[in-house]
Design a protein around this motif. Structure first.
Motif, PDB file in Angstrom:
ATOM      1  N   VAL A  88     -11.368  -8.005   1.432  1.00 34.72           N
ATOM      2  CA  VAL A  88     -11.439  -6.678   0.805  1.00 34.72           C
ATOM      3  C   VAL A  88     -12.325  -6.695  -0.439  1.00 34.72           C
ATOM      4  O   VAL A  88     -13.069  -5.748  -0.703  1.00 34.72           O
ATOM      5  CB  VAL A  88     -10.025  -6.167   0.475  1.00 34.72           C
ATOM      6  CG1 VAL A  88     -10.088  -4.924  -0.398  1.00 34.72           C
ATOM      7  CG2 VAL A  88      -9.265  -5.860   1.756  1.00 34.72           C
ATOM      8  N   TYR A 123     -12.618   0.693   1.852  1.00 35.61           N
ATOM      9  CA  TYR A 123     -11.398  -0.061   2.160  1.00 35.61           C
ATOM     10  C   TYR A 123     -11.152  -0.091   3.666  1.00 35.61           C
ATOM     11  O   TYR A 123     -10.781  -1.124   4.224  1.00 35.61           O
ATOM     12  CB  TYR A 123     -10.202   0.568   1.442  1.00 35.61           C
ATOM     13  CG  TYR A 123      -8.897  -0.144   1.709  1.00 35.61           C
ATOM     14  CD1 TYR A 123      -8.681  -1.445   1.262  1.00 35.61           C
ATOM     15  CD2 TYR A 123      -7.869   0.482   2.416  1.00 35.61           C
ATOM     16  CE1 TYR A 123      -7.480  -2.102   1.506  1.00 35.61           C
ATOM     17  CE2 TYR A 123      -6.667  -0.158   2.661  1.00 35.61           C
ATOM     18  CZ  TYR A 123      -6.482  -1.449   2.198  1.00 35.61           C
ATOM     19  OH  TYR A 123      -5.296  -2.100   2.446  1.00 35.61           O
ATOM     20  N   SER A 133       0.814  -1.212   0.000  1.00 35.81           N
ATOM     21  CA  SER A 133       0.000   0.000   0.000  1.00 35.81           C
ATOM     22  C   SER A 133       0.851   1.267   0.000  1.00 35.81           C
ATOM     23  O   SER A 133       0.349   2.358  -0.244  1.00 35.81           O
ATOM     24  CB  SER A 133      -0.941   0.018   1.211  1.00 35.81           C
ATOM     25  OG  SER A 133      -0.196   0.051   2.412  1.00 35.81           O
ATOM     26  N   SER A 171      -6.318  -8.855   5.656  1.00 39.41           N
ATOM     27  CA  SER A 171      -7.207  -9.298   4.582  1.00 39.41           C
ATOM     28  C   SER A 171      -6.681 -10.573   3.923  1.00 39.41           C
ATOM     29  O   SER A 171      -7.455 -11.473   3.581  1.00 39.41           O
ATOM     30  CB  SER A 171      -7.374  -8.201   3.534  1.00 39.41           C
ATOM     31  OG  SER A 171      -6.121  -7.801   3.021  1.00 39.41           O
ATOM     32  N   GLY A 228     -10.958   0.110  -6.770  1.00 38.50           N
ATOM     33  CA  GLY A 228     -10.502   0.523  -5.450  1.00 38.50           C
ATOM     34  C   GLY A 228     -11.292   1.662  -4.848  1.00 38.50           C
ATOM     35  O   GLY A 228     -10.955   2.157  -3.779  1.00 38.50           O
ATOM     36  N   TYR A 243      -4.120   2.951   0.572  1.00 36.92           N
ATOM     37  CA  TYR A 243      -4.577   1.872  -0.304  1.00 36.92           C
ATOM     38  C   TYR A 243      -3.964   2.082  -1.688  1.00 36.92           C
ATOM     39  O   TYR A 243      -4.222   3.100  -2.325  1.00 36.92           O
ATOM     40  CB  TYR A 243      -6.099   1.859  -0.388  1.00 36.92           C
ATOM     41  CG  TYR A 243      -6.670   0.812  -1.318  1.00 36.92           C
ATOM     42  CD1 TYR A 243      -6.482  -0.544  -1.067  1.00 36.92           C
ATOM     43  CD2 TYR A 243      -7.386   1.163  -2.455  1.00 36.92           C
ATOM     44  CE1 TYR A 243      -6.995  -1.514  -1.910  1.00 36.92           C
ATOM     45  CE2 TYR A 243      -7.917   0.205  -3.307  1.00 36.92           C
ATOM     46  CZ  TYR A 243      -7.714  -1.146  -3.025  1.00 36.92           C
ATOM     47  OH  TYR A 243      -8.215  -2.108  -3.861  1.00 36.92           O
ATOM     48  N   LEU A 294     -14.970  -3.757  -2.110  1.00 39.31           N
ATOM     49  CA  LEU A 294     -14.475  -2.852  -3.145  1.00 39.31           C
ATOM     50  C   LEU A 294     -14.543  -3.475  -4.526  1.00 39.31           C
ATOM     51  O   LEU A 294     -14.273  -4.679  -4.689  1.00 39.31           O
ATOM     52  CB  LEU A 294     -13.004  -2.502  -2.866  1.00 39.31           C
ATOM     53  CG  LEU A 294     -12.701  -1.423  -1.827  1.00 39.31           C
ATOM     54  CD1 LEU A 294     -11.205  -1.317  -1.630  1.00 39.31           C
ATOM     55  CD2 LEU A 294     -13.255  -0.093  -2.265  1.00 39.31           C
TER      56      LEU A 294
END
Length: 537
Positions: A241, A220, A9, A456, A249, A199, A245
């Motif tokens: 996740v 997120y 990330s 996640s 994203g 993210y 999403l």
């Protein structure tokens, strides 16, 4: 200030940029500033400073604790020498004074025998002790800012708690600003004032922890908070996740209702019995030097494993849980005791008698990268056990089995030709699970197999284990220091301390009414536990 997000990330890249620690030949900063104002002085843009000024800031005004202390400490110098070097470089003091200050710091970070630790090498210390040495080095020159990059990843909950308390003590006594980088939202909830969520390199949300966690605005952030196993009923599929999403994203998706799962596993039929098992190390006298002390890693342990269940084994590092798992698989030799399987004591079988049973027992290692041959395509790594145990199988049959397993662990057929470096940590762990399943074992030991994964990715692997266990019917021994994960995945839990079992029972019993003071301490140290008071800020 906590910086959170999954691997990739941009958390560590952001932190390394503050001290210009990224390789200069391929790092560019096309926009932005990093303004640093030590002790309220005039702000400087760290991206524009000359190297000489940066060298003074590194360690002197900004300290950094790296994620992996073993690779961050020089193995050929003692721990004390490395901290003293930092002090001499920035404080311009004598070697004697640097040694005195280092020992004082070791006392402050509560290292046992500070003078002895000064003369020890990194490999002679535990993970928690090495991290304390790193903290002492980072604060040795009284910096204004401390960057802590995943400082508690893969540490036991009690050691983690001590490290966090130590950092908070320095924050209060030295008026230290801390940038805390982590993927553990429970830790953030307990220690941070503010949080920023990254993210895919973008800042998607930030604010006071209480506001962001109490009312997350970005899907997120909601996904990261929802993935934690500690919040979910045993056996129910964990959200991931992708449930929150779209691929862009940004766009939220409706969260599906959790699928049903069996409330309990296990047939009640005894699969394996461990009776009075003990494992010792040391005690022998080398050719030169003193006799090594005898260490009883597992001490007179007895328990049963039932068909189809998941038995969790928890405890701090050094409690003997990994040694116990390896003793069951005959990877270490016990000093005494029995392991009864199918009416036979596995420890009394010779190699010829053990070989046909070997395929019934498999292991998924903690470090999937370290357990895979970097020069071997993963397809070959998965099918290699078939060549050993079933040499009569044709190449076509092996390929068919390989494709079935890749599909079962949510990997693509073309992944078989790739090498381990081409995969993420979660994908490598799936490869390890596929390799363990190739011989259709009756019992799989999972040794800290999700401890270093993002929340996640961890949820994906735990869902995979539960799904495959339901489909294939194997029995699991799940070893971990993460009580939240063990509570979620286990039917029964064994708690180990100093080689012995101190408590045994269902997850509900262990969590609601722990009898052992040791279990109570472990539970009290879990960060972000529902119902536990967090950071009042």
């Amino acid at each position: 200030m906590a910086l959170v997000g999954e691997s990739g990330s941009g958390k560590s890249i952001t932190a390394m940029s503050v001290l210009q620690l990224l390789p200069a030949e391929n790092t560019r900063y096309p926009s932005g500033k990093i303004l640093f104002s030590p002790h309220g002085e005039t702000a400087e843009d760290l991206l524009l400073l000359p190297e000489k000024r940066l060298r003074h800031i590194r360690g002197g005004e900004v300290g950094m604790i790296f994620q992996e202390p073993m690779t961050s400490l020089n193995p050929v110098f003692t721990c004390g020498e490395q901290v003293a070097e930092t002090i001499r470089l920035h404080e311009k003091v004598t070697q004697k004074e640097a040694r005195r200050q280092t020992i004082t710091l070791f006392e402050k970070v509560r290292l046992p025998d500070p003078e002895g630790v000064y003369d020890r090498y990194p490999h002679q210390l535990s993970g928690g002790q090495k991290q304390r040495v790193m903290i002492a080095m980072a604060v040795s020159c009284r910096p204004a800012l401390l960057i802590a990059d995943e400082p508690t990843t893969a540490l036991d909950v009690t050691v983690q708690q001590h490290i966090l308390e130590l950092l908070d003590e320095f924050r209060r006594t030295d008026n230290l600003g801390i940038l805390f980088i982590t993927h553990d939202l429970g830790v953030v909830q307990d220690v941070a004032d503010k949080v920023a969520v990254l993210y895919k390199g973008n800042l998607v949300e930030q604010g006071p922890v209480r506001n962001v966690f109490g009312n997350p605005q970005h899907p997120y952030t909601r996904a990261l908070l929802a993935c934690r196993p500690i919040l979910h009923a045993r056996g129910k599929p964990l959200p991931v996740v992708a449930d929150f999403l779209q691929d862009d994203g940004k766009t939220a998706v409706p969260v599906p209702a959790p699928a049903s799962a069996p409330e309990s596993a296990g047939t009640g039929k005894k699969l394996l019995s461990v009776e009075s098992l003990s494992v010792s190390f040391g005690g022998q006298k080398p050719l030169l030097g003193k006799r090594r002390p005898l260490i009883r890693a597992v001490n007179n342990v007895s328990f049963d494993v039932y068909e189809g269940e998941t038995l969790g084994i928890v405890g701090e590092s050094g409690c003997g849980k990994t040694t116990l798992g390896r003793a069951i698989l005959r990877l270490v030799k016990p000093a005494s005791g029995k392991i009864i399987y199918g009416g036979s004591d596995l420890l009394q079988l010779d190699e010829k008698e053990w070989r046909p049973l070997r395929q019934e027992f498999q292991l998924v290692f903690q470090d999937p990268y370290g357990s895979l041959n970097p020069k071997q395509p993963v397809g070959q790594a998965i099918t290699e056990p078939l060549q050993v145990h079933f040499p009569e199988m044709s190449r076509g049959q092996k390929q068919e089995r390989l494709q079935q397993l890749l599909e079962a662990v949510n990997l693509l057929p073309e992944h078989a030709l790739r090498y381990p470096f081409a995969f993420s940590g979660g994908q490598r762990q799936r490869i390890g699970i596929a390799r363990a399943l190739v011989l259709e074992p009756g019992l799989i030991v999972f040794d800290e197999s999700v401890s270093a994964l993002d929340v996640s990715v961890q949820a994906q692997v735990l869902n995979l284990i539960n799904r495959l266990k339901a489909e294939l019917g194997f029995t699991a021994v799940f070893i971990s220091h993460d009580l939240g994960v063990v509570r979620y995945i286990s039917d029964r839990i064994l708690v180990m301390e100093k080689g012995s079992i101190v408590e045994m029972g269902t997850p509900e019993k262990i969590f609601r009414d722990p009898e052992s003071p040791y279990t109570q301490r472990l539970l009290a140290a879990i960060p972000g536990l529902p119902g536990k008071s967090g950071n009042p800020n």
